[in-house]
Design an enzyme around this catalytic site. Structure first.
Site, PDB file in Angstrom:
ATOM      1  N   ASP A 174      40.755  39.332  44.941  1.00 39.26           N
ATOM      2  CA  ASP A 174      39.879  38.755  45.769  1.00 39.26           C
ATOM      3  C   ASP A 174      39.277  39.204  46.908  1.00 39.26           C
ATOM      4  O   ASP A 174      38.101  39.310  47.481  1.00 39.26           O
ATOM      5  CB  ASP A 174      40.084  37.379  46.067  1.00 39.26           C
ATOM      6  CG  ASP A 174      40.628  36.496  44.950  1.00 39.26           C
ATOM      7  OD1 ASP A 174      40.611  36.923  43.817  1.00 39.26           O
ATOM      8  OD2 ASP A 174      41.101  35.153  45.135  1.00 39.26           O
ATOM      9  N   GLU A 398      54.381  36.054  46.404  1.00 44.28           N
ATOM     10  CA  GLU A 398      53.267  36.436  45.588  1.00 44.28           C
ATOM     11  C   GLU A 398      52.885  37.819  45.551  1.00 44.28           C
ATOM     12  O   GLU A 398      52.315  38.525  44.743  1.00 44.28           O
ATOM     13  CB  GLU A 398      52.191  35.391  46.347  1.00 44.28           C
ATOM     14  CG  GLU A 398      50.864  35.497  45.768  1.00 44.28           C
ATOM     15  CD  GLU A 398      49.876  34.774  46.574  1.00 44.28           C
ATOM     16  OE1 GLU A 398      50.071  34.048  47.596  1.00 44.28           O
ATOM     17  OE2 GLU A 398      48.636  34.619  45.901  1.00 44.28           O
TER      18      GLU A 398
END
Ligand code: 2M8
Length: 426
Positions: A174, A398
């Site tokens: 993103d 993550e």
């Protein structure tokens, strides 16, 4: 038991625990706090790991996503859990998918993510062909995947055959520098405060800024209020090497699936078209593939891990050049922790900002598979082992700092566990 096999067992056990904790009965959330719904390409990566634990559960993971498919064939990037409405923004009320005649009977977003689903479907099938046949898994998955790829090929590819993204969230990467200039050119039409529940779960300095969120939301509003029509007037349209590489790979796999269930197949030709089209994104000086802005017309000349992703294509003619870039100072294969998401030598590199430098496990997995399939077995094994070590040491972060392996983002993240598990299970 040797120390090595002991740590292997520990790793497998810890991966399974994360996947168990994040399982919600039909699918797995990426992380219970930060990402409390089902995400599209996460579920495909998660299924690739889950197949080693429960092939049946891996099938359900994909089937639950397929059940959210829109009538036009798109697989939405989020399928919402109505019980967690206020825990993630923008939530179901913002997307208003129920207003569209084309949608399934439960709330979803309206944008897409990279198409890794056919590939995951095939790997899940191979994990237990008998269970797959008993449940008619491929027979039921194939029409869904066919419609999905049909949507991508007819509505989401440029004339040359490259996937066109209409939102940075569609890339899965993103906040990559690829999207900086094209996003800055988008009007921010949002007014008032933008809710950011994500900042409760992750360090705000690592996440996209409020200014970026304003533009993210205004793109959604524009797409939504235009009835989710994929026209050429949209203010954010970019050709992306990662989504295109995954489409080409998934078309190759769809060919296998079609053959397995006795169907004719247009897939090899489509794989070939997408692979050939990638050549128009090749940047000789950078030694990797880049993105092209179809609105402003500019090439986004950055080295990102997305530009290495075409390595997953067996017939790629640029393999040697891409491997040289991967092994060079920009990505430092074997010296960095896994594979950085952005060029270590670039001014825009940051070791902990979201998709602007940290190493992500899904991208490391793609590169490890590409190395393995191409015969670079030592490097593939080393990268797989690094994924396991980094996953365990970071409590399944993550993403991690490519210099130090320090944990960033949320913890107990599902695809980190699933893909580390896949590498250790081989
Ligand atoms: C991240 O994206 C979401 C929006 O879709 C977010 O930042 O809130 C990305 O890393 C994306 O690739 C991933 O699918 C998603 C869930 O893990 O998180």
């Amino acid at each position: 038991m040797s120390a090595a096999s002991g740590s292997r067992t520990d790793l497998i056990g810890a991966c399974i625990t994360v996947l168990e904790q994040n399982w919600r009965g039909r699918y797995t959330v990426p992380a219970s706090g930060l990402y409390p719904h089902q995400w599209s390409w996460d579920s495909a990566f998660i299924a690739i790991g889950l197949r080693h634990v429960s092939p049946r559960r891996a099938q359900q993971e994909l089937e639950s996503l397929f059940s959210a498919q829109w009538a036009d064939g798109r697989l939405p990037h989020i399928v919402f859990d109505a019980g967690r409405n206020d825990d993630y923004s923008p939530g179901a009320d913002f997307w208003r998918s129920a207003d569209s005649a084309s949608t399934p009977p439960f709330p979803t977003s309206g944008i897409i993510q990279p198409p890794n689903h056919a590939w995951a479907t095939w790997l899940v099938h191979l994990a237990d062909p008998d269970e797959s046949a008993r449940r008619g898994f491929l027979e039921r998955a194939y029409p869904r995947l066919l419609a999905w790829h049909e949507y991508l090929s007819t509505r989401r590819t440029s004339p040359s055959g490259l996937i066109v993204l209409r939102h940075p969230w569609e890339s899965g990467t993103d906040n990559s520098p690829f999207w900086d200039a094209p996003l800055a050119a988008v009007d921010d039409t949002t007014d008032g405060d933008i809710p950011r529940p994500d900042l409760i779960h992750a360090d705000p300095s690592e996440r996209p800024s409020n200014a970026e969120y304003g533009r993210y939301l205004s793109l959604v509003v524009r797409y939504r209020d235009g009835g989710w029509i994929d026209d050429d007037e949209f203010p954010f349209r970019l050709e992306d090497p990662l989504a295109t590489a995954l489409l080409a790979r998934s078309e190759l796999v769809l060919h296998e699936i079609a053959r397995e269930i006795g169907q004719g197949s247009p897939h090899l030709e489509r794989a070939h078209t997408a692979t050939a089209a990638l050549e128009t994104l090749w940047d000789e000086d950078l030694g990797c593939y880049i993105a092209r802005d179809l609105v402003g017309g500019g090439l986004q000349r950055y080295r990102t891990v997305a530009g290495l992703a075409p390595l997953i294509l067996p017939s790629l003619t640029r393999r040697a050049e891409l491997l040289a870039t991967l092994r060079g100072d920009a990505f430092a294969l074997g010296r960095a922790v896994m594979v950085p998401s952005h060029d270590l030598t670039a001014a825009t590199f940051h070791p902990s900002r979201y998709w602007r430098g940290p190493s992500w496990f899904n991208m490391a997995w793609l590169i490890a598979v590409a190395l393995e399939e191409g015969g670079d077995l030592d490097e593939a094994r080393a990268l797989g082992a690094e994924m396991g070590r980094a996953a365990l040491a970071s409590d399944f972060a993550e993403y991690v700092d490519p210099h130090t392996g320090a944990a960033h983002g949320t913890r107990r993240f599902s695809w980190t566990a699933a893909l580390a598990l896949d590498r250790v299970c081989g």
